[in-house]
Motif scaffolding. Structure first.
Motif, mmCIF file in Angstrom:
data_model
loop_
_atom_site.group_PDB
_atom_site.id
_atom_site.type_symbol
_atom_site.label_atom_id
_atom_site.label_comp_id
_atom_site.label_asym_id
_atom_site.label_seq_id
_atom_site.Cartn_x
_atom_site.Cartn_y
_atom_site.Cartn_z
ATOM 1 N N PHE A 82 0.868 -1.169 0.000
ATOM 2 C CA PHE A 82 0.000 0.000 0.000
ATOM 3 C C PHE A 82 0.913 1.229 0.000
ATOM 4 O O PHE A 82 1.877 1.279 0.781
ATOM 5 N N GLY A 83 0.616 2.207 -0.859
ATOM 6 C CA GLY A 83 1.448 3.405 -0.924
ATOM 7 C C GLY A 83 0.619 4.670 -0.991
ATOM 8 O O GLY A 83 -0.481 4.682 -1.559
ATOM 9 N N MET A 84 1.146 5.748 -0.416
ATOM 10 C CA MET A 84 0.416 7.019 -0.407
ATOM 11 C C MET A 84 1.378 8.182 -0.227
ATOM 12 O O MET A 84 2.525 8.013 0.191
ATOM 13 N N LYS A 85 0.882 9.370 -0.556
ATOM 14 C CA LYS A 85 1.639 10.602 -0.384
ATOM 15 C C LYS A 85 1.407 11.161 1.019
ATOM 16 O O LYS A 85 0.513 10.726 1.741
ATOM 17 N N LYS A 86 2.195 12.151 1.368
ATOM 18 C CA LYS A 86 2.069 12.790 2.674
ATOM 19 C C LYS A 86 0.658 13.326 2.891
ATOM 20 O O LYS A 86 0.039 13.874 1.975
ATOM 21 N N ASP A 87 0.161 13.138 4.098
ATOM 22 C CA ASP A 87 -1.159 13.584 4.561
ATOM 23 C C ASP A 87 -2.303 12.733 4.006
ATOM 24 O O ASP A 87 -3.456 12.959 4.356
ATOM 25 N N PRO A 119 -10.330 3.090 21.920
ATOM 26 C CA PRO A 119 -8.953 3.316 21.459
ATOM 27 C C PRO A 119 -7.962 2.388 22.151
ATOM 28 O O PRO A 119 -8.073 2.120 23.354
ATOM 29 N N THR A 120 -6.977 1.888 21.377
ATOM 30 C CA THR A 120 -5.944 1.020 21.948
ATOM 31 C C THR A 120 -4.521 1.505 21.643
ATOM 32 O O THR A 120 -3.630 1.327 22.462
ATOM 33 N N ILE A 121 -4.298 2.086 20.461
ATOM 34 C CA ILE A 121 -2.947 2.499 20.038
ATOM 35 C C ILE A 121 -3.026 3.846 19.340
ATOM 36 O O ILE A 121 -3.929 4.079 18.535
ATOM 37 N N ASP A 122 -2.084 4.731 19.659
ATOM 38 C CA ASP A 122 -1.938 5.993 18.920
ATOM 39 C C ASP A 122 -0.460 6.347 18.967
ATOM 40 O O ASP A 122 0.044 6.785 20.002
ATOM 41 N N LYS A 123 0.243 6.148 17.840
ATOM 42 C CA LYS A 123 1.679 6.382 17.826
ATOM 43 C C LYS A 123 2.166 6.594 16.401
ATOM 44 O O LYS A 123 1.430 6.342 15.437
ATOM 45 N N THR A 124 3.398 7.066 16.263
ATOM 46 C CA THR A 124 4.044 7.173 14.969
ATOM 47 C C THR A 124 4.890 5.930 14.752
ATOM 48 O O THR A 124 5.628 5.504 15.654
ATOM 49 N N ILE A 125 4.783 5.328 13.568
ATOM 50 C CA ILE A 125 5.593 4.154 13.248
ATOM 51 C C ILE A 125 6.417 4.444 11.997
ATOM 52 O O ILE A 125 6.001 5.210 11.127
ATOM 53 N N ALA A 126 7.586 3.835 11.939
ATOM 54 C CA ALA A 126 8.528 4.076 10.852
ATOM 55 C C ALA A 126 8.909 2.767 10.183
ATOM 56 O O ALA A 126 8.476 1.684 10.607
ATOM 57 N N ALA A 127 9.733 2.862 9.137
ATOM 58 C CA ALA A 127 10.154 1.683 8.382
ATOM 59 C C ALA A 127 10.713 0.607 9.312
ATOM 60 O O ALA A 127 11.537 0.891 10.180
ATOM 61 N N GLY A 128 10.238 -0.616 9.142
ATOM 62 C CA GLY A 128 10.664 -1.738 9.969
ATOM 63 C C GLY A 128 9.713 -2.058 11.102
ATOM 64 O O GLY A 128 9.824 -3.108 11.725
ATOM 65 N N ALA A 133 -0.004 9.183 6.383
ATOM 66 C CA ALA A 133 1.407 9.348 6.023
ATOM 67 C C ALA A 133 1.934 10.681 6.546
ATOM 68 O O ALA A 133 1.314 11.731 6.343
ATOM 69 N N GLU A 134 3.103 10.633 7.190
ATOM 70 C CA GLU A 134 3.724 11.845 7.727
ATOM 71 C C GLU A 134 5.008 12.203 6.985
ATOM 72 O O GLU A 134 5.665 13.183 7.317
ATOM 73 N N THR A 135 5.367 11.427 5.980
ATOM 74 C CA THR A 135 6.554 11.682 5.169
ATOM 75 C C THR A 135 6.117 11.858 3.711
ATOM 76 O O THR A 135 4.959 11.618 3.370
ATOM 77 N N GLU A 136 7.043 12.279 2.874
ATOM 78 C CA GLU A 136 6.708 12.576 1.478
ATOM 79 C C GLU A 136 5.954 11.437 0.811
ATOM 80 O O GLU A 136 4.975 11.638 0.101
ATOM 81 N N THR A 137 6.414 10.212 1.030
ATOM 82 C CA THR A 137 5.673 9.015 0.626
ATOM 83 C C THR A 137 5.798 7.989 1.752
ATOM 84 O O THR A 137 6.707 8.068 2.584
ATOM 85 N N ALA A 138 4.885 7.039 1.770
ATOM 86 C CA ALA A 138 4.935 5.983 2.782
ATOM 87 C C ALA A 138 4.330 4.712 2.195
ATOM 88 O O ALA A 138 3.363 4.771 1.418
ATOM 89 N N PHE A 139 4.920 3.569 2.574
ATOM 90 C CA PHE A 139 4.481 2.281 2.037
ATOM 91 C C PHE A 139 4.407 1.244 3.149
ATOM 92 O O PHE A 139 5.227 1.246 4.079
ATOM 93 N N LYS A 173 8.638 1.927 4.016
ATOM 94 C CA LYS A 173 9.283 3.205 3.726
ATOM 95 C C LYS A 173 8.456 4.325 4.345
ATOM 96 O O LYS A 173 7.232 4.278 4.331
ATOM 97 N N GLY A 174 9.149 5.342 4.883
ATOM 98 C CA GLY A 174 8.451 6.500 5.408
ATOM 99 C C GLY A 174 7.967 6.309 6.829
ATOM 100 O O GLY A 174 8.343 5.361 7.529
ATOM 101 N N GLY A 175 7.107 7.222 7.266
ATOM 102 C CA GLY A 175 6.547 7.170 8.610
ATOM 103 C C GLY A 175 5.070 7.523 8.578
ATOM 104 O O GLY A 175 4.594 8.237 7.695
ATOM 105 N N MET A 176 4.327 6.986 9.538
ATOM 106 C CA MET A 176 2.884 7.182 9.572
ATOM 107 C C MET A 176 2.404 7.349 11.007
ATOM 108 O O MET A 176 2.989 6.787 11.934
ATOM 109 N N ARG A 177 1.341 8.107 11.158
ATOM 110 C CA ARG A 177 0.616 8.072 12.423
ATOM 111 C C ARG A 177 -0.358 6.908 12.347
ATOM 112 O O ARG A 177 -1.136 6.777 11.397
ATOM 113 N N LEU A 178 -0.312 6.063 13.353
ATOM 114 C CA LEU A 178 -1.148 4.868 13.391
ATOM 115 C C LEU A 178 -2.059 4.920 14.604
ATOM 116 O O LEU A 178 -1.602 5.133 15.728
ATOM 117 N N ARG A 179 -3.333 4.724 14.365
ATOM 118 C CA ARG A 179 -4.299 4.601 15.456
ATOM 119 C C ARG A 179 -5.075 3.292 15.304
ATOM 120 O O ARG A 179 -5.472 2.926 14.197
#
Length: 251
Positions: free
Chosen positions: A121-126, A167-176, A193-199, A145-151
């Motif tokens: 799955f891929g998307m642009k920032k915001d 609600p159970t989780i609210d955090k930023t996650i990154a590659a890996g 997505a919080e980065t230019e692109t995220a996958f 790739k990239g970083g995302m806010r995950l809830r």
């Protein structure tokens, strides 16, 4: 052959033998072979096959897959699915996310048709994987790739075109890093997505217990009736959900 040449050849042969022996002793050769004979993709498929056959439960499956993703070197996974080729010319939508099917290379012990659906799955920032819950399915999501806010939210029940969630989780996650959902744990999720692109790389198990899967797009911002940390949200059709949540506004 004179004695000097014979001696040099003997020394080279001894050194070669010594190097091979040393490699075997340190398991360097074994480590090189292991990914081929005991590859993470085979283990992943085994977990999914076990879930399909109900020899493990959905929460155990979630833990096993997330643990596996934690152990797999990210670059190995990117190489295995040929990530660079997959995203070449990738179409980033203005609302929401786009997907591409993943094909695994042939590998002994890995069936051509895996027990799970596999996509990126891929998307642009915001842009967002809009908030939604599930029925009769489980999935796991590894950020490539990239970083995302995950809830995440637990689905407590569905009634009258609404879902009661907690609600159970609210955090930023990154590659890996990874997350997962099931009918029993963290059923609702929402990625922005919080980065230019995220996958993400997604492992998807549909129609569990021989029941058709369903997806509920949710209007999280319209929550009402808060009680003991839970609240009720309306269920939206996909077009309305994309219009409201597919692209985050900063105004």
């Amino acid at each position: 052959m004179n004695r000097r040449v014979f001696t040099e050849k003997s020394l080279k042969a001894a050194m070669s033998y010594g190097l091979v022996s040393s490699l075997i002793q340190t398991q360097a050769i074994g480590k090189h072979i292991l990914p081929i004979t005991n590859h993470w993709s085979i283990e992943l498929n085994d977990f999914c096959h076990d879930l399909r056959k109900s020899t493990i439960g959905v929460m155990e499956w979630q833990q096993k897959v997330e643990d596996l993703f934690d152990k797999v070197p990210l670059q190995d996974l990117l190489n295995f699915i040929d990530f660079d080729q997959l995203i070449r010319g990738f179409n980033y939508p203005d609302l929401g996310v786009n997907t591409k099917k993943v094909t695994f290379p042939k590998l002994d012990g890995l069936p051509e048709r895996t027990a799970f659906v596999k996509k990126i799955f891929g998307m642009k920032k915001d842009r967002a994987i809009i908030p939604h819950g599930h029925a009769n399915m489980s999935s796991a999501h590894l950020v490539l790739k990239g970083g995302m806010r995950l809830r995440h939210y637990d689905n407590l029940r569905v009634e009258d075109n609404t879902m009661l969630i907690k609600p159970t989780i609210d955090k930023t996650i990154a590659a890996g890093e990874s997350s997962s959902i099931s009918d029993e744990k963290d059923n609702v999720h929402w990625f922005i997505a919080e980065t230019e692109t995220a996958f993400t790389f997604d492992v998807i198990m549909l129609d569990l217990d021989d029941k058709p899967y369903d997806i509920y797009n949710l209007d999280i911002q319209a929550k009402e009736d808060p009680n003991n940390g839970s609240f009720r949200v309306p269920i939206l059709d996909v077009d309305a959900a994309l219009k409201k949540y597919g692209k985050e506004s900063h105004h």
